[in-house]
Structures are given as C-alpha cells and as structure tokens.
Design an enzyme around this catalytic site. Sequence first.
Site, PDB file in Angstrom:
ATOM      1  N   ASP A   1      56.885  44.895  22.939  1.00  0.00           N
ATOM      2  CA  ASP A   1      56.579  45.710  24.070  1.00  0.00           C
ATOM      3  C   ASP A   1      58.010  46.616  24.828  1.00  0.00           C
ATOM      4  O   ASP A   1      58.509  46.126  25.235  1.00  0.00           O
ATOM      5  CB  ASP A   1      55.531  45.970  25.311  1.00  0.00           C
ATOM      6  CG  ASP A   1      54.356  47.129  25.887  1.00  0.00           C
ATOM      7  OD1 ASP A   1      53.904  46.538  25.321  1.00  0.00           O
ATOM      8  OD2 ASP A   1      55.684  48.272  25.844  1.00  0.00           O
TER       9      ASP A   1
ATOM     10  N   ASN B   1      42.653  46.613  26.366  1.00  0.00           N
ATOM     11  CA  ASN B   1      42.682  47.478  26.970  1.00  0.00           C
ATOM     12  C   ASN B   1      41.964  48.138  25.511  1.00  0.00           C
ATOM     13  O   ASN B   1      42.020  48.083  24.877  1.00  0.00           O
ATOM     14  CB  ASN B   1      43.878  48.015  27.493  1.00  0.00           C
ATOM     15  CG  ASN B   1      44.690  46.970  28.490  1.00  0.00           C
ATOM     16  OD1 ASN B   1      44.131  46.329  29.021  1.00  0.00           O
ATOM     17  ND2 ASN B   1      46.529  47.287  28.561  1.00  0.00           N
TER      18      ASN B   1
ATOM     19  N   GLY C   1      42.091  51.294  30.446  1.00  0.00           N
ATOM     20  CA  GLY C   1      43.407  51.358  29.960  1.00  0.00           C
ATOM     21  C   GLY C   1      44.479  51.091  29.142  1.00  0.00           C
ATOM     22  O   GLY C   1      45.563  51.213  28.806  1.00  0.00           O
TER      23      GLY C   1
ATOM     24  N   HIS D   1      45.540  47.108  19.548  1.00  0.00           N
ATOM     25  CA  HIS D   1      46.071  45.553  19.638  1.00  0.00           C
ATOM     26  C   HIS D   1      45.834  44.585  20.864  1.00  0.00           C
ATOM     27  O   HIS D   1      44.960  45.185  22.051  1.00  0.00           O
ATOM     28  CB  HIS D   1      47.808  46.635  21.078  1.00  0.00           C
ATOM     29  CG  HIS D   1      47.531  47.461  21.787  1.00  0.00           C
ATOM     30  ND1 HIS D   1      47.024  48.996  21.365  1.00  0.00           N
ATOM     31  CD2 HIS D   1      47.561  47.678  22.303  1.00  0.00           C
ATOM     32  CE1 HIS D   1      46.485  49.412  22.440  1.00  0.00           C
ATOM     33  NE2 HIS D   1      47.426  48.675  23.145  1.00  0.00           N
TER      34      HIS D   1
ATOM     35  N   HIS E   1      48.074  42.758  23.739  1.00  0.00           N
ATOM     36  CA  HIS E   1      49.518  42.430  24.714  1.00  0.00           C
ATOM     37  C   HIS E   1      49.088  40.715  24.782  1.00  0.00           C
ATOM     38  O   HIS E   1      48.590  39.945  25.049  1.00  0.00           O
ATOM     39  CB  HIS E   1      48.750  42.987  25.734  1.00  0.00           C
ATOM     40  CG  HIS E   1      49.126  44.179  25.622  1.00  0.00           C
ATOM     41  ND1 HIS E   1      49.641  44.472  26.430  1.00  0.00           N
ATOM     42  CD2 HIS E   1      47.309  45.116  25.766  1.00  0.00           C
ATOM     43  CE1 HIS E   1      49.649  46.523  26.548  1.00  0.00           C
ATOM     44  NE2 HIS E   1      48.078  46.233  25.855  1.00  0.00           N
TER      45      HIS E   1
HETATM   46  P1  AMP Z   1      47.297  49.890  26.430  1.00  0.00           P
HETATM   47  O1  AMP Z   1      47.761  50.355  27.233  1.00  0.00           O
HETATM   48  O2  AMP Z   1      46.703  48.424  25.830  1.00  0.00           O
HETATM   49  O3  AMP Z   1      47.456  51.140  24.681  1.00  0.00           O
HETATM   50  O4  AMP Z   1      49.234  49.906  25.435  1.00  0.00           O
HETATM   51  C1  AMP Z   1      49.732  49.975  25.080  1.00  0.00           C
HETATM   52  C2  AMP Z   1      51.325  49.848  24.903  1.00  0.00           C
HETATM   53  O5  AMP Z   1      52.054  50.745  23.950  1.00  0.00           O
HETATM   54  C3  AMP Z   1      51.784  49.664  26.299  1.00  0.00           C
HETATM   55  O6  AMP Z   1      51.924  48.531  27.527  1.00  0.00           O
HETATM   56  C4  AMP Z   1      53.693  50.883  25.757  1.00  0.00           C
HETATM   57  O7  AMP Z   1      54.478  50.015  26.447  1.00  0.00           O
HETATM   58  C5  AMP Z   1      53.317  49.950  24.480  1.00  0.00           C
HETATM   59  N1  AMP Z   1      54.143  51.051  24.238  1.00  0.00           N
HETATM   60  C6  AMP Z   1      53.955  53.305  23.859  1.00  0.00           C
HETATM   61  N2  AMP Z   1      54.942  53.014  22.924  1.00  0.00           N
HETATM   62  C7  AMP Z   1      55.723  52.175  22.401  1.00  0.00           C
HETATM   63  C8  AMP Z   1      56.597  51.736  21.465  1.00  0.00           C
HETATM   64  N3  AMP Z   1      56.654  52.977  21.250  1.00  0.00           N
HETATM   65  N4  AMP Z   1      56.829  50.896  21.137  1.00  0.00           N
HETATM   66  C9  AMP Z   1      57.062  49.809  21.841  1.00  0.00           C
HETATM   67  N5  AMP Z   1      55.345  49.112  22.464  1.00  0.00           N
HETATM   68  C10 AMP Z   1      55.200  50.487  22.812  1.00  0.00           C
END
Ligand code: AMP
Length: 112
Positions: free
Chosen positions: A28, A85, A91, A98, A100
């Site tokens: 992340d 999420n 969130g 995905h 986490h």
């Molecule tokens: P969510 O809020 O569950 O949709 O998680 C999306 C996640 O994607 C967040 O934790 C962000 O920090 C992560 N994220 C966004 N852009 C990128 C990126 N370019 N590379 C890696 N992680 C990312």
Amino acid sequence: MTLFEKIVAREIPAKIAFENDEILAFHDVNPQAPVHILVIPKRVIPRIAEAQASDGALIGRLLLTAKQIATDLGLSETGFRLVINSGRNGGETVPHLHVHLLGGRPMHWPPG
Ligand code: AMP
C-alpha cells in the site's frame, strides 16, 4: 480502467509482493502498519457487495494468498489482520476488490 488495473498493467508503479495469473499483491502506498499489502484479483470485482457465487473460488484464493504472504513475512505467530472495505460507509476508496493485509503491530478493536 481502475487504478489497480493500471498497477496490474504496470502503467502505475507499485512494489509487488506476489503475482500469479489471477492475483496481484503489492504494498500500500500509504501504509497503516509496518506491513500493509493489498491483495487483488486481476479481474475486476468492484467490491465484495457485488461479488457473485461464481466469484467464490477466486475470493477464497485471495484470502489464502493473503495468508501465505503473511506466513512468508513471518506474521503467523504474532498475528495479522485482513480487511475488506465495501462501499462508502465501509471506507472503500478504490472500486476494485482488495484485501488489506496488515501486520507488524498490535491491532485494536473496534476499528475506526
Ligand atoms: P480502500 O480504502 O479499502 O478502498 O483501500 C484503498 C487503498 O489503496 C488505500 O489503503 C490506499 O492507500 C491504497 N492506494 C491508493 N493508491 C495506491 C497506489 N498507487 N499504490 C498502492 N496503494 C494505493
């Protein structure tokens, strides 16, 4: 294309932790723990709320992949957390399913 499809296509750089023909895992960009890895299907499922019965085996493999990465990183003994999420109140910010994988510090409950 979703942001994560662009990572799959290598149009956006990411630190890859695991890849096979159907799953990609990468670190992340805004880590919330010492280990914070996202495990995604290459095929877009927008969110778990929209998953179909036919997605079940793939979703199972996502979870097992997250578990294997945690094991490989030595997190099994101390423990780790898997989070999905879904939707605005959940969130979710990227509409591409995905998981986490968070580890390397104690997690608290309830989450924020
Ligand atoms: P969510 O809020 O569950 O949709 O998680 C999306 C996640 O994607 C967040 O934790 C962000 O920090 C992560 N994220 C966004 N852009 C990128 C990126 N370019 N590379 C890696 N992680 C990312």
